[in-house]
Design a protein around this motif. Sequence first.
Motif, short mmCIF file in Angstrom:
data_model
loop_
_atom_site.label_atom_id
_atom_site.label_comp_id
_atom_site.label_asym_id
_atom_site.label_seq_id
_atom_site.Cartn_x
_atom_site.Cartn_y
_atom_site.Cartn_z
N GLY A 59 0.80 -1.25 0.03
CA GLY A 59 -0.07 0.01 0.02
C GLY A 59 0.80 1.39 0.07
O GLY A 59 0.32 2.49 -0.32
N THR A 60 2.07 1.18 0.33
CA THR A 60 2.85 2.33 0.23
C THR A 60 3.02 2.93 -1.44
O THR A 60 3.19 2.30 -2.11
CB THR A 60 4.38 1.89 0.83
N LEU A 61 2.88 4.20 -1.38
CA LEU A 61 3.03 4.82 -2.56
C LEU A 61 4.29 4.99 -2.90
O LEU A 61 5.33 4.98 -2.25
CB LEU A 61 2.42 6.06 -2.47
N THR B 220 2.79 7.25 -10.60
CA THR B 220 2.89 6.77 -9.26
C THR B 220 2.15 5.39 -9.09
O THR B 220 0.93 5.15 -9.59
CB THR B 220 2.05 7.93 -8.40
N LYS C 193 1.60 1.85 -6.55
CA LYS C 193 1.52 1.12 -5.18
C LYS C 193 2.28 -0.05 -4.76
O LYS C 193 2.18 -0.94 -5.79
CB LYS C 193 -0.04 1.36 -4.76
N ARG D 96 2.45 -3.77 -4.25
CA ARG D 96 1.43 -4.88 -4.04
C ARG D 96 2.00 -5.89 -3.20
O ARG D 96 1.31 -6.45 -2.56
CB ARG D 96 1.46 -5.10 -5.58
N VAL E 285 5.92 -3.23 -7.14
CA VAL E 285 4.99 -2.02 -7.34
C VAL E 285 4.00 -1.94 -8.49
O VAL E 285 4.54 -1.87 -9.48
CB VAL E 285 5.79 -0.47 -7.36
N PHE F 118 10.13 5.64 -2.67
CA PHE F 118 9.06 5.37 -1.99
C PHE F 118 8.69 6.32 -0.96
O PHE F 118 9.52 7.00 -0.09
CB PHE F 118 9.22 4.06 -1.11
#
Length: 387
Positions: free
Chosen positions: A237-239, A251, A253, A255, A272, A294
């Motif tokens: 969930g980290t962008l 951009t 996320k 996974r 990602v 990140f």
Amino acid sequence: MKTLTFKPLAVAIAACCVLAGAGVALYSAPSTAADEKDKNAVQKPALTVTTTRPQTSKLPIKLSANGNVAAWQEALIGSESNGLRLTDVRVNVGEAVRAGQVLAVFSSDTVNADLAQTKAAVLEAEANAAEASANAARARSLQTTGAISAQQISQYLTAEQTANARIASAKAQLAAQRLRLKYTQVTAPDSGVISSRSATVGSVVGAGTELFRMIRQGRLEWRAEVTAAELLNLKPGTLAEVKAANGSVLTGKVRMIAPTVDPQTRSALVYVDLPASAAGNAPFKAGMYASGAFELGTSGALTVPQQAIAVRDGFSYVFRLNADQRVSQIKVQPGRRLADRIEIVSGITADTTIVVNGAGFLNDGDLVRNVATPAAAPAAATTPAKK
């Protein structure tokens, strides 16, 4: 009255003393004036500067990484027919396809002939079964009369069951031929983008031969390499902001994080997901090398204007303005960058007055004239910064 008499030698000595004293007096006055003039010249400011104090700002925390762009999942589409000739190829590399779309067609002449033969076999089995059923029905009606033997009755009943089994077998063969006819059309198992094509019209291929490769759903992912120590800062969930070599920026996320670490490089892969794009216009391509960062939140930082830092001999310095209007050169450690401001990790404190304009022209100990202290603009934490 006595008459004074002077000896010639004494007169000569006295005259020399008078002349020497006059010469000393004559030359000492200009020398003193010159020294005073030079002293006044040294006291003049070397430069007119502006000053400010460091500002506390909120800066984003970013973890930089590098990695490759790859397909989320790649589907291999092969032939399920054996020994048939390829007559039509309807898609090419780079085209977007939908699930169930026909990609290629094999010749169906042989399959249609086998299908017709199997249909005839089914009809024949059904006719034989009808006759066997009639005989079995008559045998059952005569079973209690004793007109025929029990052995004959058993034969008629067995013939009926055999005929029904032959019908089932013929129908199974008919279903297999229909399936072969269906396999003459190669269809897409899922929506996606064709990434490779080896199908050639006119070729005769065997079952299982690869014809196409497809990027499922057109989804790409960035496989970033991070060290084992940095894994603790990441979670699903980290962008992440990913930048490709062609300048494209997306951009994504996180996974998934790989469950293992490479024992050779001591790094792990972070997967990602990248936003899906239209086929042919996607800014990212599978196989690209990309760098990114990140987003791990924000933190407070002491920042100064970029022009306040002077880089000399590979080190960064700022000039502190002292009470006597002279500057002191202080070595600092720069950190993150936010617009035109730079974080100072160590070297100065928040109450240090530093030179902004003109810092690049100063030396340690220079006398300066401070004309103004510019107001520091508030820093926005949304501007990208590098760690």
